[in-house]
Enzyme design. Structure first.
Site, short mmCIF file in Angstrom:
data_model
loop_
_atom_site.label_atom_id
_atom_site.label_comp_id
_atom_site.label_asym_id
_atom_site.label_seq_id
_atom_site.Cartn_x
_atom_site.Cartn_y
_atom_site.Cartn_z
N LYS A 184 -24.89 -15.87 31.30
CA LYS A 184 -24.81 -14.64 30.51
C LYS A 184 -25.24 -14.90 29.06
O LYS A 184 -25.38 -16.05 28.64
CB LYS A 184 -23.40 -14.07 30.56
CG LYS A 184 -22.94 -13.72 31.99
CD LYS A 184 -23.52 -12.40 32.49
CE LYS A 184 -23.58 -12.31 33.99
NZ LYS A 184 -22.40 -11.73 34.64
C1 LIG Z 1 -21.80 -11.35 35.87
C2 LIG Z 1 -21.48 -9.99 36.36
C3 LIG Z 1 -20.16 -9.60 36.65
C4 LIG Z 1 -18.95 -10.50 36.50
O1 LIG Z 1 -19.10 -11.72 37.01
P1 LIG Z 1 -17.99 -12.88 36.86
O2 LIG Z 1 -18.70 -13.99 37.55
O3 LIG Z 1 -16.78 -12.43 37.57
O4 LIG Z 1 -17.74 -13.13 35.43
C5 LIG Z 1 -19.94 -8.30 37.03
N1 LIG Z 1 -20.94 -7.41 37.13
C6 LIG Z 1 -22.21 -7.74 36.85
C7 LIG Z 1 -23.26 -6.68 36.95
C8 LIG Z 1 -22.53 -9.04 36.48
O5 LIG Z 1 -23.80 -9.36 36.21
#
Ligand SMILES: *Cc1c(COP(=O)(O)O)cnc(C)c1O
Length: 372
Positions: A184
Site C-alpha cells: 500500500k
Molecule cells: C488492501 C485492501 C483491503 C484490506 O486489506 P488488509 O490486507 O486486510 O489490510 C481491503 N480492501 C481493498 C480494496 C484493499 O485493496
C-alpha cells in the site's frame, strides 16, 4: 534461472529507511510494545493529515471494514450494496456480520461502483453502501450521499486521493477504512486505520478492537462484544515514520505513473488508468492496464514473466470467485462491465523507487508481447 528472470522487475516494494528503523528500535528498547503512546500518536497524525476529526488504528484493513460496518449498524440479515470489482476483503467483511453483499456494476471509466447501478440494487433490507476507491481513484461519494443511506468507504487503496470538492478521500465523515499491507501507499507490515467525524463511532471502534472494553474499564469488565483488532506500537512507530515521508512517496508514484503513460501511449487497444477528471485526484496505488479484447490476458502475463517482468491479473471479479459462486449462486453475465474489465486487467510493476529505465523495460516487453 535465466538472466532476465534473475533481474526480474518486481510488482511492488516498500520504501523503508533509517527513520523507520529508528522508530521501531525506540519502541523495542522502551519495552512497551502494545497499548502504548505510539498508537494515539499515529492516529492523531493520520487524522490531522487527512483533515478529519478522528482515526482508530486497527490490525488490518479487513478488521477496519468489519468494525466500520458494525459502527454504521449493519446486522444479521441486512444487505450491503457494494462493488464486485474490489479486493475480496470488502465483500467478506459484510459476511462477518452475516449481512449479504449485494453487488452492482461499475463505471467503465473510473472502474468504481456506479451510483445509478447501486441505487437500482437498494431494497428495504439495504443497511449500508460500501463503495471502494478502486486503484486509488475517488469513488463518486456525492452520488452515493444523495441516496441517503449509511456509507462505509473502503479507502484501502486510496491514501492521498482527493475528491473534486477538495475533501481528502477518507475525510467526508463516513467511516473510511485504510490498509497498511506492504504494497500500500503507506505500510506498517500489516495494519489499518478507520477515520470518522463522529466521536461516538471512534469510541465504539476503540472499544470493539479491544474486546469490547470501555476506556474507563479495568481488566475485568467488558460491556459489549469485541475483537482483538489492535495495532501494536511497533507497527504504529513504522506508520509514523512512513507518514513523514508520505508526500515524497506519493509524488514518486505519480511520477512513475506519468512515465508509464508516456511509454505506453499509442499502444493500440491497450486500456490505461483514467486520467483525473472533474477535480477528482487519484492517489496512485497500482498501474493497471486492460489488454485488448482479442488477447489472452493470462498468456500476456506468462510472456511478460519470460521477459523478466512481474505482473498479475488484478482484480478478479469477486462474484465469480468459487466461494461466492457456491454460497450465492453467482454466475457470468451478472455484471458485464466488471466482468469485461476483470478479464482484461493486468497490474504492472509499480512502486515509488521504480526507475524510468525499468518503466521503459516493461513498456518494451509489453509492446513485444502484444506485437504492436
Ligand atoms: C488492501 C485492501 C483491503 C484490506 O486489506 P488488509 O490486507 O486486510 O489490510 C481491503 N480492501 C481493498 C480494496 C484493499 O485493496
Amino acid at each position: 534461472m535465466s538472466a532476465a528472470a534473475s533481474e526480474a522487475i518486481p510488482l511492488a516494494g516498500p520504501v523503508l529507511g533509517p527513520e523507520e528503523e529508528a522508530g521501531v528500535l525506540e519502541v523495542l528498547r522502551s519495552g512497551q510494545l502494545s497499548l502504548g503512546p505510539r498508537v494515539p500518536a499515529f492516529e492523531r497524525a493520520f487524522a490531522g493529515r487527512l483533515g478529519v476529526a478522528h482515526a482508530s488504528a486497527v490490525s488490518s484493513g479487513t478488521a477496519g471494514l468489519h468494525l466500520a460496518l458494525r459502527a454504521v449498524g449493519v446486522h444479521d440479515g441486512d444487505e450491503v450494496v457494494t462493488t464486485p470489482f474490489s479486493f475480496v476483503a470488502s465483500a467478506n467483511a459484510c459476511l462477518f456480520e452475516r449481512a449479504r453483499p449485494v453487488f452492482a456494476d461499475i463505471d467503465p471509466v473510473t472502474l468504481n461502483l456506479d451510483p445509478q447501478a447501486a441505487a437500482a440494487a437498494v431494497t428495504p433490507r439495504t443497511a449500508a453502501l460500501l463503495p471502494v476507491h478502486i486503484f486509488g481513484y475517488p469513488a463518486d461519494l456525492p452520488g452515493f450521499e444523495r441516496l441517503g443511506l449509511p456509507i462505509v468507504e473502503d479507502a484501502c487503496q486510496a491514501l492521498g486521493a482527493v475528491h473534486g470538492d477538495g475533501v481528502a478521500v477518507g475525510a467526508r465523515g463516513h467511516p473510511a477504512v485504510f490498509g497498511f499491507y506492504a504494497n500500500k501507499q503507506l505500510t506498517t507490515g500489516e495494519g489499518g486505520m478507520v477515520t470518522t467525524a463522529d466521536a461516538a463511532v471512534k469510541a465504539q471502534l476503540d472499544s470493539e478492537r479491544n474486546q469490547g472494553r470501555a476506556p474507563d474499564m479495568g481488566w475485568l469488565d467488558h460491556d459489549r462484544l469485541g475483537f482483538n483488532y489492535r495495532l501494536n506500537d511497533l507497527a504504529c512507530a513504522l506508520g509514523l515514520a512512513q507518514l513523514e515521508r508520505l508526500d515524497g512517496m506519493l509524488a514518486d508514484r505519480a511520477r512513475v505513473a506519468g512515465w508509464y503513460r508516456d511509454a505506453l501511449a499509442g499502444l493500440d487497444g491497450l486500456g490505461l488508468p483514467c486520467p483525473d477528471a472533474g477535480g477528482d485526484r487519484r492517489g496512485w496505488f497500482v498501474f493497471v492496464v486492460q489488454v485488448p479484447a482479442d488477447r489472452d490476458r493470462d498468456a500476456v502475463i506468462r510472456s511478460l514473466r519470460e521477459r523478466g517482468v512481474a505482473s498479475k491479473p488484478y482484480l478478479p471479479a469477486i462474484h465469480l470467485m468459487s466461494f461466492y459462486r457456491e454460497a450465492f449462486g453467482h454466475h457470468e453475465g451478472e455484471f458485464p462491465v466488471c466482468e469485461d474489465v476483470a478479464a482484461r486487467s493486468v497490474a504492472l510493476p509499480f512502486f515509488p523507487r521504480m526507475t524510468e529505465g525499468q518503466v521503459e523495460q516493461v513498456a518494451v516487453a509489453l509492446r513485444e508481447v502484444l506485437g504492436r
